[in-house]
Design an enzyme around this catalytic site. Structure first.
Site, PDB file in Angstrom:
ATOM      1  N   ALA A  50      26.843  32.445  70.191  1.00 11.20           N
ATOM      2  CA  ALA A  50      27.873  33.409  69.771  1.00 11.20           C
ATOM      3  C   ALA A  50      27.236  34.592  69.048  1.00 11.20           C
ATOM      4  O   ALA A  50      27.613  35.746  69.275  1.00 11.20           O
ATOM      5  CB  ALA A  50      28.882  32.713  68.856  1.00 11.20           C
ATOM      6  N   ARG A  99      14.020  21.833  56.008  1.00 11.34           N
ATOM      7  CA  ARG A  99      14.178  22.271  54.621  1.00 11.34           C
ATOM      8  C   ARG A  99      12.813  22.765  54.154  1.00 11.34           C
ATOM      9  O   ARG A  99      11.812  22.104  54.374  1.00 11.34           O
ATOM     10  CB  ARG A  99      14.671  21.115  53.757  1.00 11.34           C
ATOM     11  CG  ARG A  99      16.014  20.559  54.255  1.00 11.34           C
ATOM     12  CD  ARG A  99      16.526  19.403  53.422  1.00 11.34           C
ATOM     13  NE  ARG A  99      17.859  18.997  53.848  1.00 11.34           N
ATOM     14  CZ  ARG A  99      18.112  18.056  54.758  1.00 11.34           C
ATOM     15  NH1 ARG A  99      17.116  17.418  55.337  1.00 11.34           N
ATOM     16  NH2 ARG A  99      19.348  17.762  55.092  1.00 11.34           N
ATOM     17  N   GLY A 155      24.014  24.282  55.798  1.00 15.82           N
ATOM     18  CA  GLY A 155      24.860  23.730  54.740  1.00 15.82           C
ATOM     19  C   GLY A 155      24.642  24.412  53.398  1.00 15.82           C
ATOM     20  O   GLY A 155      24.235  25.583  53.332  1.00 15.82           O
ATOM     21  N   ASP A 179      28.301  17.036  57.197  1.00 11.57           N
ATOM     22  CA  ASP A 179      28.892  16.477  55.980  1.00 11.57           C
ATOM     23  C   ASP A 179      30.253  17.079  55.590  1.00 11.57           C
ATOM     24  O   ASP A 179      30.965  16.501  54.778  1.00 11.57           O
ATOM     25  CB  ASP A 179      27.933  16.666  54.793  1.00 11.57           C
ATOM     26  CG  ASP A 179      26.688  15.792  54.909  1.00 11.57           C
ATOM     27  OD1 ASP A 179      26.674  14.907  55.781  1.00 11.57           O
ATOM     28  OD2 ASP A 179      25.749  15.989  54.120  1.00 11.57           O
ATOM     29  N   ARG A 216      34.055  -2.908  66.272  1.00  9.78           N
ATOM     30  CA  ARG A 216      35.310  -3.646  66.108  1.00  9.78           C
ATOM     31  C   ARG A 216      35.485  -4.690  67.211  1.00  9.78           C
ATOM     32  O   ARG A 216      35.958  -5.797  66.972  1.00  9.78           O
ATOM     33  CB  ARG A 216      36.504  -2.701  66.077  1.00  9.78           C
ATOM     34  CG  ARG A 216      37.733  -3.459  65.587  1.00  9.78           C
ATOM     35  CD  ARG A 216      39.065  -2.820  65.838  1.00  9.78           C
ATOM     36  NE  ARG A 216      39.214  -1.481  65.336  1.00  9.78           N
ATOM     37  CZ  ARG A 216      39.169  -0.409  66.129  1.00  9.78           C
ATOM     38  NH1 ARG A 216      38.951  -0.535  67.423  1.00  9.78           N
ATOM     39  NH2 ARG A 216      39.334   0.771  65.625  1.00  9.78           N
ATOM     40  N   MET A 245      26.490   8.639  57.342  1.00  6.97           N
ATOM     41  CA  MET A 245      25.778   9.673  56.578  1.00  6.97           C
ATOM     42  C   MET A 245      26.696  10.359  55.562  1.00  6.97           C
ATOM     43  O   MET A 245      27.917  10.276  55.666  1.00  6.97           O
ATOM     44  CB  MET A 245      25.167  10.690  57.525  1.00  6.97           C
ATOM     45  CG  MET A 245      23.794  10.265  57.991  1.00  6.97           C
ATOM     46  SD  MET A 245      22.955  11.597  58.854  1.00  6.97           S
ATOM     47  CE  MET A 245      21.279  11.027  58.729  1.00  6.97           C
ATOM     48  N   GLY A 289      40.172   2.632  61.777  1.00  2.18           N
ATOM     49  CA  GLY A 289      40.798   1.463  61.149  1.00  2.18           C
ATOM     50  C   GLY A 289      39.892   0.755  60.172  1.00  2.18           C
ATOM     51  O   GLY A 289      39.989  -0.459  59.987  1.00  2.18           O
ATOM     52  N   GLU A 331      26.754   6.993  52.714  1.00  3.34           N
ATOM     53  CA  GLU A 331      25.406   6.955  52.098  1.00  3.34           C
ATOM     54  C   GLU A 331      25.426   7.221  50.588  1.00  3.34           C
ATOM     55  O   GLU A 331      24.750   6.536  49.821  1.00  3.34           O
ATOM     56  CB  GLU A 331      24.642   8.120  52.712  1.00  3.34           C
ATOM     57  CG  GLU A 331      23.401   7.836  53.434  1.00  3.34           C
ATOM     58  CD  GLU A 331      22.771   9.166  53.846  1.00  3.34           C
ATOM     59  OE1 GLU A 331      23.478  10.189  54.037  1.00  3.34           O
ATOM     60  OE2 GLU A 331      21.555   9.178  53.984  1.00  3.34           O
ATOM     61  N   GLN A 341      24.292  10.127  64.230  1.00  2.00           N
ATOM     62  CA  GLN A 341      25.440  10.988  63.913  1.00  2.00           C
ATOM     63  C   GLN A 341      25.094  12.470  63.940  1.00  2.00           C
ATOM     64  O   GLN A 341      25.981  13.319  63.932  1.00  2.00           O
ATOM     65  CB  GLN A 341      25.985  10.637  62.521  1.00  2.00           C
ATOM     66  CG  GLN A 341      26.518   9.233  62.442  1.00  2.00           C
ATOM     67  CD  GLN A 341      26.547   8.713  61.010  1.00  2.00           C
ATOM     68  OE1 GLN A 341      27.596   8.637  60.407  1.00  2.00           O
ATOM     69  NE2 GLN A 341      25.395   8.376  60.458  1.00  2.00           N
TER      70      GLN A 341
HETATM   71  O1  F6P Z   1      23.166  17.078  55.305  1.00  2.00           O
HETATM   72  C1  F6P Z   1      23.270  16.358  56.461  1.00  2.00           C
HETATM   73  C2  F6P Z   1      22.618  15.000  56.339  1.00  2.00           C
HETATM   74  O2  F6P Z   1      22.669  14.388  57.592  1.00  2.00           O
HETATM   75  C3  F6P Z   1      23.194  14.085  55.256  1.00  2.00           C
HETATM   76  O3  F6P Z   1      24.384  13.462  55.658  1.00  2.00           O
HETATM   77  C4  F6P Z   1      22.062  13.126  55.069  1.00  2.00           C
HETATM   78  O4  F6P Z   1      22.132  12.493  53.835  1.00  2.00           O
HETATM   79  C5  F6P Z   1      20.862  14.021  55.175  1.00  2.00           C
HETATM   80  O5  F6P Z   1      21.252  15.124  55.973  1.00  2.00           O
HETATM   81  C6  F6P Z   1      19.648  13.367  55.779  1.00  2.00           C
HETATM   82  O6  F6P Z   1      18.609  14.281  55.799  1.00  2.00           O
HETATM   83  P1  F6P Z   1      17.232  14.028  56.557  1.00  2.00           P
HETATM   84  O7  F6P Z   1      17.490  14.116  58.022  1.00  2.00           O
HETATM   85  O8  F6P Z   1      16.349  15.110  56.066  1.00  2.00           O
HETATM   86  O9  F6P Z   1      16.795  12.667  56.162  1.00  2.00           O
END
Ligand code: F6P
Length: 318
Positions: A22, A72, A102, A127, A154, A169, A185, A222, A250
């Site tokens: 986009a 990061r 994020g 998240d 389930r 997560m 559920g 988590e 996820q």
């Molecule tokens: O911020 C997204 C996320 O998937 C969180 O839900 C999770 O705690 C974190 O990143 C895991 O980070 P990494 O992939 O660096 O272990």
């Protein structure tokens, strides 16, 4: 404006590629070039970027992950590196930045805006934990992935009349656990926003057995604890439970239609906003409306948290 840059940063989220598509195509429609920076803010320090064309983003709308790579950057937390990044953007002839990610990404973008780089943040994280937007790109896909996994659990949990503890997560947020738990559920749902004791969890499991429920899915975010530890504690109280950690499954997969549409709307609005002279915004969604918020103010706002979903899940999962 002649040129902007785009990067994806933090944990990846399904739909990031749809945002990139986009951004590139909206920019092209406005006659603006787009530099794609690789590996998030780290790419600014490494000088790792190239111009993206409409062909580069062809066939990407349905692909998970991010073609620009994500991550990061601990180095970017330091002021001297932020200054270096701002200098590099200016040297590339970049007049503004779209940062996709994020809360950490939004904070990195804010640092650059304070150094004179206009920024627009497109919220993207599984998240759904950002203030100033009802939804983040990637959340809907992750919820659907977790729900599919829980549906499978389930089946076998029912056949064997078992308790399963499912860890999902969400380091600081229970949104994924809450939505997926309600949809699948699950009960009880353990989230950092509303802690409950493990004795209470055991009490509710015993009560639902007494009512004739054959299986239970205990959903643990988590941020509320480790699935293994919850199962161990339940075991010590005489309740045997199996554990499944859904983990990074996820974070992958083809984005849902909802995430693609959100990506399209937020990505293109981010480009328009920068082209119109906005300097420091989060591009969020409220109800069905895309809106711009001052980035600094957005970072102060609490993330959306539908408290009533917890009660609803408890009432309905009988
Ligand atoms: O911020 C997204 C996320 O998937 C969180 O839900 C999770 O705690 C974190 O990143 C895991 O980070 P990494 O992939 O660096 O272990």
């Amino acid at each position: 404006m002649k040129r902007l840059a785009v990067l994806t940063s933090g944990g990846d989220a399904p739909g990031m590629n749809a945002v990139l598509r986009a951004v590139v195509r909206q920019a092209e429609a406005l006659g603006i070039e787009v530099m794609g920076v690789r590996r998030g803010f780290q790419g600014l320090l490494d000088g790792d970027a190239r111009l993206l064309t409409t062909e580069d983003v062809a066939g990407m709308v349905h692909r998970g992950g991010t073609l620009l790579l994500a991550g990061r950057s601990p180095a970017f937390m330091e002021r001297r590196h932020q200054e270096e990044a701002a200098r590099r953007l200016k040297a590339w002839g970049v007049e503004a930045l779209v940062a996709v990610g994020g809360n950490g990404t939004a904070r990195g973008a804010l640092a650059l805006s304070r150094l004179g780089i206009p920024v627009a943040v497109v919220p993207a994280t599984i998240d759904n934990d950002m203030g100033g937007t009802d939804r983040t790109v990637g959340f809907d896909t992750a919820v659907n992935t977790a729900v599919e996994a829980m549906d499978r659990l389930r089946d076998t949990a029912t056949s064997h009349e078992r308790i399963f503890v499912v860890e999902v997560m969400g380091r600081h947020s229970g949104a994924l656990a809450l939505y997926a738990g309600l949809a699948a559920g699950g009960d009880p749902i353990l989230i950092p926003e509303a802690p409950i004791s493990l004795e209470e969890v055991a009490r509710r499991l015993i009560e639902s057995r007494r009512r004739g429920k054959l299986y239970s899915l205990v959903v643990v975010a988590e941020g509320a604890g480790k699935g293994g530890e919850v199962a161990e504690a339940l075991g010590a109280m005489g309740l045997s439970a199996h554990v499944t950690v859904l983990g990074h499954i996820q974070r992958g997969g083809s984005p849902t239609a909802q995430d693609r549409i959100l990506a399209a709307r937020l990505g293109s609005r981010a480009v328009e906003a920068l082209a119109q002279g906005e300097k420091n915004v989060l591009v969020g969604v409220k109800g069905d409306e895309v809106h711009l918020l001052d980035l600094e103010e957005a970072l102060e706002l609490p993330p959306p948290y539908p408290r009533k979903y917890l009660e609803l899940a408890a009432t309905l999962s009988r």
